[in-house]
Design a protein around this motif. Structure first.
Motif, PDB file in Angstrom:
ATOM      1  N   GLU A 258       0.839  -1.211   0.000  1.00  0.00           N
ATOM      2  CA  GLU A 258       0.000   0.000   0.000  1.00  0.00           C
ATOM      3  C   GLU A 258       0.870   1.256   0.000  1.00  0.00           C
ATOM      4  O   GLU A 258       0.569   2.222  -0.703  1.00  0.00           O
ATOM      5  CB  GLU A 258      -0.937   0.017   1.215  1.00  0.00           C
ATOM      6  N   ASN A 259       1.949   1.233   0.786  1.00  0.00           N
ATOM      7  CA  ASN A 259       2.858   2.383   0.797  1.00  0.00           C
ATOM      8  C   ASN A 259       3.501   2.575  -0.580  1.00  0.00           C
ATOM      9  O   ASN A 259       3.670   3.704  -1.045  1.00  0.00           O
ATOM     10  CB  ASN A 259       3.957   2.204   1.848  1.00  0.00           C
ATOM     11  N   ALA A 260       3.885   1.449  -1.218  1.00  0.00           N
ATOM     12  CA  ALA A 260       4.533   1.539  -2.537  1.00  0.00           C
ATOM     13  C   ALA A 260       3.597   2.229  -3.530  1.00  0.00           C
ATOM     14  O   ALA A 260       4.043   2.979  -4.405  1.00  0.00           O
ATOM     15  CB  ALA A 260       4.916   0.147  -3.037  1.00  0.00           C
ATOM     16  N   LYS A 262       0.940   4.314  -2.527  1.00  0.00           N
ATOM     17  CA  LYS A 262       0.613   5.642  -1.993  1.00  0.00           C
ATOM     18  C   LYS A 262       1.740   6.648  -2.239  1.00  0.00           C
ATOM     19  O   LYS A 262       1.490   7.798  -2.565  1.00  0.00           O
ATOM     20  CB  LYS A 262       0.397   5.485  -0.483  1.00  0.00           C
ATOM     21  N   TYR A 263       2.970   6.201  -2.065  1.00  0.00           N
ATOM     22  CA  TYR A 263       4.089   7.143  -2.165  1.00  0.00           C
ATOM     23  C   TYR A 263       4.763   7.126  -3.543  1.00  0.00           C
ATOM     24  O   TYR A 263       5.882   7.601  -3.697  1.00  0.00           O
ATOM     25  CB  TYR A 263       5.085   6.906  -1.028  1.00  0.00           C
ATOM     26  N   ALA A 264       4.037   6.547  -4.536  1.00  0.00           N
ATOM     27  CA  ALA A 264       4.462   6.680  -5.933  1.00  0.00           C
ATOM     28  C   ALA A 264       3.210   7.138  -6.674  1.00  0.00           C
ATOM     29  O   ALA A 264       2.624   6.392  -7.444  1.00  0.00           O
ATOM     30  CB  ALA A 264       4.968   5.344  -6.476  1.00  0.00           C
ATOM     31  N   ALA A 286       9.994  -2.958  -3.929  1.00  0.00           N
ATOM     32  CA  ALA A 286      10.661  -1.769  -4.491  1.00  0.00           C
ATOM     33  C   ALA A 286       9.673  -0.971  -5.329  1.00  0.00           C
ATOM     34  O   ALA A 286       8.915  -1.546  -6.108  1.00  0.00           O
ATOM     35  CB  ALA A 286      11.840  -2.208  -5.348  1.00  0.00           C
ATOM     36  N   ASP A 287       9.664   0.349  -5.135  1.00  0.00           N
ATOM     37  CA  ASP A 287       8.763   1.178  -5.952  1.00  0.00           C
ATOM     38  C   ASP A 287       9.561   2.206  -6.735  1.00  0.00           C
ATOM     39  O   ASP A 287      10.780   2.307  -6.592  1.00  0.00           O
ATOM     40  CB  ASP A 287       7.707   1.861  -5.061  1.00  0.00           C
ATOM     41  N   GLN A 288       8.866   2.966  -7.578  1.00  0.00           N
ATOM     42  CA  GLN A 288       9.537   4.015  -8.360  1.00  0.00           C
ATOM     43  C   GLN A 288       9.006   5.380  -7.942  1.00  0.00           C
ATOM     44  O   GLN A 288       8.838   6.267  -8.756  1.00  0.00           O
ATOM     45  CB  GLN A 288       9.290   3.783  -9.853  1.00  0.00           C
ATOM     46  N   PHE A 305       5.668   8.675  12.719  1.00  0.00           N
ATOM     47  CA  PHE A 305       6.571   9.483  11.899  1.00  0.00           C
ATOM     48  C   PHE A 305       6.110   9.490  10.445  1.00  0.00           C
ATOM     49  O   PHE A 305       5.840   8.451   9.870  1.00  0.00           O
ATOM     50  CB  PHE A 305       8.009   8.976  11.987  1.00  0.00           C
ATOM     51  N   GLN A 306       6.020  10.691   9.862  1.00  0.00           N
ATOM     52  CA  GLN A 306       5.683  10.796   8.447  1.00  0.00           C
ATOM     53  C   GLN A 306       6.637  11.800   7.823  1.00  0.00           C
ATOM     54  O   GLN A 306       6.852  12.877   8.384  1.00  0.00           O
ATOM     55  CB  GLN A 306       4.232  11.258   8.297  1.00  0.00           C
ATOM     56  N   VAL A 307       7.212  11.412   6.668  1.00  0.00           N
ATOM     57  CA  VAL A 307       8.267  12.245   6.090  1.00  0.00           C
ATOM     58  C   VAL A 307       7.805  13.683   5.865  1.00  0.00           C
ATOM     59  O   VAL A 307       8.494  14.625   6.212  1.00  0.00           O
ATOM     60  CB  VAL A 307       8.788  11.617   4.773  1.00  0.00           C
ATOM     61  N   ASP A 308       6.599  13.842   5.311  1.00  0.00           N
ATOM     62  CA  ASP A 308       6.179  15.217   5.008  1.00  0.00           C
ATOM     63  C   ASP A 308       5.320  15.819   6.108  1.00  0.00           C
ATOM     64  O   ASP A 308       4.766  16.906   5.933  1.00  0.00           O
ATOM     65  CB  ASP A 308       5.431  15.265   3.667  1.00  0.00           C
ATOM     66  N   GLY A 321       1.793   2.286  10.421  1.00  0.00           N
ATOM     67  CA  GLY A 321       1.975   1.060   9.643  1.00  0.00           C
ATOM     68  C   GLY A 321       3.369   0.458   9.751  1.00  0.00           C
ATOM     69  O   GLY A 321       3.525  -0.728  10.074  1.00  0.00           O
ATOM     70  N   LEU A 322       4.401   1.272   9.511  1.00  0.00           N
ATOM     71  CA  LEU A 322       5.763   0.725   9.502  1.00  0.00           C
ATOM     72  C   LEU A 322       6.245   0.387  10.906  1.00  0.00           C
ATOM     73  O   LEU A 322       7.018  -0.554  11.093  1.00  0.00           O
ATOM     74  CB  LEU A 322       6.733   1.704   8.836  1.00  0.00           C
ATOM     75  N   ALA A 323       5.761   1.151  11.913  1.00  0.00           N
ATOM     76  CA  ALA A 323       6.153   0.830  13.298  1.00  0.00           C
ATOM     77  C   ALA A 323       5.593  -0.539  13.677  1.00  0.00           C
ATOM     78  O   ALA A 323       6.271  -1.346  14.341  1.00  0.00           O
ATOM     79  CB  ALA A 323       5.643   1.902  14.238  1.00  0.00           C
TER      80      ALA A 323
HETATM   81  P1  ADP Z   1       1.529   6.104   6.878  1.00  0.00           P
HETATM   82  O1  ADP Z   1       1.692   5.561   5.499  1.00  0.00           O
HETATM   83  O2  ADP Z   1       0.245   5.739   7.531  1.00  0.00           O
HETATM   84  O3  ADP Z   1       1.851   7.554   6.990  1.00  0.00           O
HETATM   85  P2  ADP Z   1       3.721   4.315   7.640  1.00  0.00           P
HETATM   86  O4  ADP Z   1       4.207   3.966   8.999  1.00  0.00           O
HETATM   87  O5  ADP Z   1       3.267   3.207   6.761  1.00  0.00           O
HETATM   88  O6  ADP Z   1       2.595   5.412   7.849  1.00  0.00           O
HETATM   89  O7  ADP Z   1       4.885   5.120   6.912  1.00  0.00           O
HETATM   90  C1  ADP Z   1       5.558   6.172   7.597  1.00  0.00           C
HETATM   91  C2  ADP Z   1       6.075   7.215   6.607  1.00  0.00           C
HETATM   92  O8  ADP Z   1       7.155   6.673   5.829  1.00  0.00           O
HETATM   93  C3  ADP Z   1       5.065   7.664   5.574  1.00  0.00           C
HETATM   94  O9  ADP Z   1       4.236   8.688   6.080  1.00  0.00           O
HETATM   95  C4  ADP Z   1       5.948   8.134   4.432  1.00  0.00           C
HETATM   96  O10 ADP Z   1       6.365   9.456   4.670  1.00  0.00           O
HETATM   97  C5  ADP Z   1       7.156   7.208   4.524  1.00  0.00           C
HETATM   98  N1  ADP Z   1       7.069   6.087   3.567  1.00  0.00           N
HETATM   99  C6  ADP Z   1       6.610   4.838   3.816  1.00  0.00           C
HETATM  100  N2  ADP Z   1       6.694   4.060   2.729  1.00  0.00           N
HETATM  101  C7  ADP Z   1       7.227   4.818   1.746  1.00  0.00           C
HETATM  102  C8  ADP Z   1       7.566   4.602   0.353  1.00  0.00           C
HETATM  103  N3  ADP Z   1       7.377   3.402  -0.228  1.00  0.00           N
HETATM  104  N4  ADP Z   1       8.108   5.637  -0.337  1.00  0.00           N
HETATM  105  C9  ADP Z   1       8.314   6.855   0.252  1.00  0.00           C
HETATM  106  N5  ADP Z   1       8.014   7.118   1.549  1.00  0.00           N
HETATM  107  C10 ADP Z   1       7.471   6.138   2.269  1.00  0.00           C
END
Ligand code: ADP
Length: 367
Positions: A258-260, A262-264, A286-288, A305-308, A321-323
């Motif tokens: 789902e992240n792959a 969402k973040y592509a 792996a995503d692009q 934690f969320q990058v943006d 999710g990742l935690a």
């Molecule tokens: P969520 O997706 O609910 O924000 P996650 O714990 O799954 O939380 O991911 C934490 C953060 O890591 C995301 O908010 C995003 O900024 C970054 N991230 C996760 N997966 C990817 C990815 N495939 N590409 C880029 N950034 C990602």
């Protein structure tokens, strides 16, 4: 009797030396009579340099290292009221930044006159935990409020007496209510999983698992969520079974896929690979997509934690999710990590242990 007294005194001396808090004892003439090792370490001073010195000088030195001009005066005021056991928190900046709680107490009994002591406790960690709890509460309430507001809004709209909604509009509103309820449910499930991970109480039920099958299923599900992405599987031909909880592994795979997606946001290829390395099978997604700055590669596994940052983001998600994925993988004895170069997509990899003879025996025994 004499021996007994000596022993008690030795024990008391040892106790002062091993105390986890800093301790300063001040005699009747306001001079330092004792500075225990913890206090030496905390303030980066040597007791031998300070024994017999005036306590006010130590207060001034501490005030200087804390950047608080009036602090020395406050210390002196508290000392004058030592019999009421006052306490006070201040931030020490030198030798390193820490929050110290100081507690004054009068020395009673015998003939101590104005003698008193100060206990110095490092409460930096407690403060951090407090701050984390506050952050957690505000994130959780914000994340719960958003879907709730929309459920409430659409329900209220549907219930209005003065408007007649046509069937299609009604269905659309109900669809949104359902979707937002699912979001709420997912968030609550995530919070529960997270609390189990943190309490070290995540239950996993292991069995021999064919990763090939789980990966195929997860990829099929992910493909249904998107038209802009295509999935490529590269699975080693002889993939040994792993010793894992299939439900939990599915959860990790779904999250990574789902992240792959969402973040592509512009689409692209998502490649899932499984390969054997020593006693583990390593699965990679792996995503692009947009990638992750190098210095944040580990932090993405921190809860919330969320990058943006939550405020600027367009995509949903709670940052849990990742935690949770990390908690799950580690509960299996594996590891999870990310590799990425900004703008070049990301690769998430996790390892799971290959089934061993002894796992199977243990399984039979439990059945
Ligand atoms: P969520 O997706 O609910 O924000 P996650 O714990 O799954 O939380 O991911 C934490 C953060 O890591 C995301 O908010 C995003 O900024 C970054 N991230 C996760 N997966 C990817 C990815 N495939 N590409 C880029 N950034 C990602």
């Amino acid at each position: 009797m004499q021996r007994f007294a000596t022993t008690t005194r030795d024990l008391a001396q040892d106790a002062l030396t091993s105390l986890a808090d800093g301790l300063t004892l001040v005699d009747d003439d306001a001079r330092i009579a004792l500075l225990n090792p913890r206090a030496e370490e905390m303030f980066d001073v040597r007791a031998t340099d300070w024994l017999g010195a005036e306590i006010d000088d130590l207060y001034r030195a501490l005030a200087k290292n804390s950047g608080g001009e009036f602090l020395a005066e406050r210390f002196e005021n508290y000392a004058a009221r030592a019999d009421t056991m006052p306490r006070f928190e201040f931030t020490l900046r030198v030798p390193s930044e820490k929050v110290i709680e100081a507690k004054w107490f009068a020395l009673r009994g015998m003939e101590h006159g104005n003698a008193y002591g100060v206990l110095w406790r490092d409460v930096t960690r407690d403060k951090e935990v407090d701050a984390m709890k506050t952050q957690l509460l505000s994130t959780v309430s914000h994340e719960l409020r958003t879907p709730l507001a929309s459920i409430k809004g659409f329900a209220t709209t549907l219930l209005r007496q003065d408007v007649r909604w046509d069937e299609a509009t009604q269905r659309e509103f109900l669809r949104i209510i359902e979707e937002e309820s699912n979001r709420l449910e997912e968030l609550i499930d995530n919070l529960l999983d997270m609390s189990q991970v943190e309490a070290g109480a995540l239950r996993i039920q292991r069995e021999p698992v064919q990763l090939r099958r789980l990966v195929r299923e997860a990829v099929e599900n992910a493909q249904r969520l998107t038209e802009a992405h295509w999935f490529v599987m590269d699975l080693a031909s002889e993939l040994p079974r792993v010793w894992a909880d299939p439900r939990r592994v599915r959860q990790v795979l779904n999250n990574l896929l789902e992240n792959a997606i969402k973040y592509a946001p512009n689409g692209g290829q998502v490649t899932v690979t499984c390969e054997v390395e020593n006693e583990f099978v390593i699965t990679s997604v792996a995503d692009q997509g947009e990638g992750i700055p190098r210095e944040l590669l580990e932090r993405v596994f921190d809860r919330f934690f969320q990058v943006d940052g939550a405020s600027t983001r367009k995509t949903g998600g709670s940052g849990l999710g990742l935690a949770i994925a990390k908690g799950i993988v580690e509960a299996h004895g594996g590891t999870i990590w990310a590799e990425s170069a900004a703008g070049q997509g990301s690769v998430f990899r996790f390892s799971l242990p290959i089934v061993k003879e002894s796992d199977l025996l243990q399984n039979q025994f439990n059945e």
